[in-house]
Design a protein around this motif. Structure first.
Motif, PDB file in Angstrom:
ATOM      1  N   LEU A  26       0.868  -1.361  -0.044  1.00 33.14           N
ATOM      2  CA  LEU A  26       0.025   0.049   0.067  1.00 33.14           C
ATOM      3  C   LEU A  26       0.689   1.411   0.024  1.00 33.14           C
ATOM      4  O   LEU A  26       1.757   1.263   0.658  1.00 33.14           O
ATOM      5  CB  LEU A  26      -0.925   0.157   1.234  1.00 33.14           C
ATOM      6  N   ARG A  28       0.331   5.271   0.483  1.00 32.81           N
ATOM      7  CA  ARG A  28      -0.416   6.544   0.798  1.00 32.81           C
ATOM      8  C   ARG A  28       0.541   7.803   0.430  1.00 32.81           C
ATOM      9  O   ARG A  28       1.684   8.150   1.229  1.00 32.81           O
ATOM     10  CB  ARG A  28      -0.531   6.681   2.302  1.00 32.81           C
ATOM     11  N   LEU A  58      -8.961   5.477  -4.601  1.00 35.27           N
ATOM     12  CA  LEU A  58      -7.966   4.432  -4.502  1.00 35.27           C
ATOM     13  C   LEU A  58      -7.806   4.000  -5.953  1.00 35.27           C
ATOM     14  O   LEU A  58      -8.327   3.654  -6.896  1.00 35.27           O
ATOM     15  CB  LEU A  58      -8.275   3.340  -3.646  1.00 35.27           C
ATOM     16  N   SER A  86      -3.681  10.241  -5.126  1.00 38.91           N
ATOM     17  CA  SER A  86      -4.432   8.874  -5.068  1.00 38.91           C
ATOM     18  C   SER A  86      -3.558   7.876  -4.366  1.00 38.91           C
ATOM     19  O   SER A  86      -2.457   7.508  -4.902  1.00 38.91           O
ATOM     20  CB  SER A  86      -4.875   8.463  -6.405  1.00 38.91           C
ATOM     21  N   PRO A  87      -4.040   7.214  -3.237  1.00 42.96           N
ATOM     22  CA  PRO A  87      -3.306   6.018  -2.851  1.00 42.96           C
ATOM     23  C   PRO A  87      -3.352   4.860  -3.822  1.00 42.96           C
ATOM     24  O   PRO A  87      -4.137   4.879  -4.700  1.00 42.96           O
ATOM     25  CB  PRO A  87      -4.144   5.826  -1.594  1.00 42.96           C
ATOM     26  N   PHE A 118     -11.182   2.078   3.029  1.00 43.96           N
ATOM     27  CA  PHE A 118     -11.178   3.199   1.872  1.00 43.96           C
ATOM     28  C   PHE A 118     -12.926   3.216   1.635  1.00 43.96           C
ATOM     29  O   PHE A 118     -13.165   4.510   1.360  1.00 43.96           O
ATOM     30  CB  PHE A 118     -10.470   2.954   0.646  1.00 43.96           C
TER      31      PHE A 118
END
Length: 341
Positions: A26, A28, A58, A86-87, A118
């Motif tokens: 992931l 962020r 996401l 955007s993650p 999310f």
């Protein structure tokens, strides 16, 4: 979940991401988009296009089987340039996931947890999806299978009041997918990394992969082919009838193809694009087009095909990178860069 996470090594091409499991990462971004864009690894062009739609909440990148870190990082870098705020959730596909299906389920559990954080209301969604909130970029059969597995995990955690939608409204880009099972392309897909290794590894792995492909063919493909051959000998049988029989075959690859076009996906999907190459040695372009036709037939209304002449498997971006990423951006915003009404 936080207690089980670890940052990847800084020297790794994926060192900017948090590793949640062997198959899930992931990213962020920094709260300041400019800062995030300036830290983007590699020589990536900035996105100068003025977007008409908000950036994805996401981005899900489902990589192809056995994808190496440097290759994955190049796609992630461009996503960071296109959508700095955007993650990004990365879900990897590995050979062990095909030999032992439970390993894919176990390793993707953190990805389902990220989705719930999310999109906490996604399993309660009702009605037609509006503008997309999620951008999915899936590569090859491995990435497409990871997507279907993730949906299964979300369904397992859905409440009793949940309706069919298990994903938030999304836009989907399918790169070199989905294919069907073909013996030699499947064999090549599983041995592509071994071919570059020492001879002893090849001698150990090649017979096992042949055995695996032969078992799959005998279990899921051969009986259907035999029945089709017998049916052709009977009078009054049409090609349309044979196609319906062929769709009754099972197996993980067939289930993945069916899953991409089922009602659950249709309930949340806003639009999709197939990016595929005519020179793909692992996924036949006709199998991709057949899947796109089926998607339209069962009710997917925003289906786009982008055939790349000279495009090889998960290497379409090398033919025309500008076109490739324009198509990705337009898939998010709406065809031709216009948001859908």
């Amino acid at each position: 979940m936080a207690s089980n996470t670890a940052l990847t090594q800084d020297a790794s091409p994926l060192g900017f991401m948090t590793k949640l499991s062997p198959a899930v990462y992931l990213f962020r971004p920094s709260p300041a988009p400019a800062s995030a864009a300036s830290s983007t690894p590699g020589p990536v062009k900035a996105d100068t296009h003025r977007r008409r739609t908000p950036a994805p909440k996401l981005i899900l990148v489902a990589s192809w089987m056995g994808a190496r870190d440097p290759h994955i990082a190049k796609y992630l870098a461009q996503h960071r340039a296109l959508f700095p705020s955007s993650p990004i959730l990365l879900v990897r596909s590995e050979q062990r996931h095909w030999f032992r299906q439970q390993s894919r389920l176990d390793e993707l559990v953190p990805a389902a947890e990220v989705f719930r954080s999310f999109f906490p209301d996604a399993t309660l969604g009702a009605g037609e999806p509006g503008e997309p909130e999620l951008l999915i970029h899936a590569f090859s059969n491995g990435g497409a299978t990871s997507l279907i597995t993730l949906r299964r995990l979300l369904a397992a955690g859905a409440t009793k009041t949940a309706e069919e939608r298990l994903l938030p409204p999304y836009a989907l880009v399918l790169d070199s997918a989905p294919g069907t099972f073909r013996y030699w392309p499947s064999y090549q897909a599983f041995t592509v990394g071994v071919a570059r290794g020492p001879l002893w590894r090849w001698l150990l792995v090649a017979p096992f992969v042949h055995m695996l492909c032969a078992w799959y063919w005998a279990r899921f493909v051969g009986p259907v082919r035999l029945m089709l051959a017998l049916r052709r000998l009977l009078p009054g049988r049409t090609s349309k009838g044979e196609q319906r029989w062929d769709q009754q075959q099972s197996g993980p690859v067939r289930e993945m193809r069916k899953g991409l076009n089922d009602a659950t996906m249709r309930a949340a999907e806003v639009r999709r694009t197939y990016l595929y190459g005519v020179d793909d040695a692992l996924v036949d372009w006709r199998d991709v087009e057949a899947h796109a036709e089926e998607a339209e037939r069962v009710g997917f209304v925003r289906v786009r095909r982008e055939k790349v002449v000279g495009g090889e498997h998960v290497a379409l971006v090398r033919v025309d990178a500008e076109r490739y990423w324009r198509v990705v951006r337009e898939t998010w915003e709406g065809e031709d860069g216009r948001a859908s009404e």
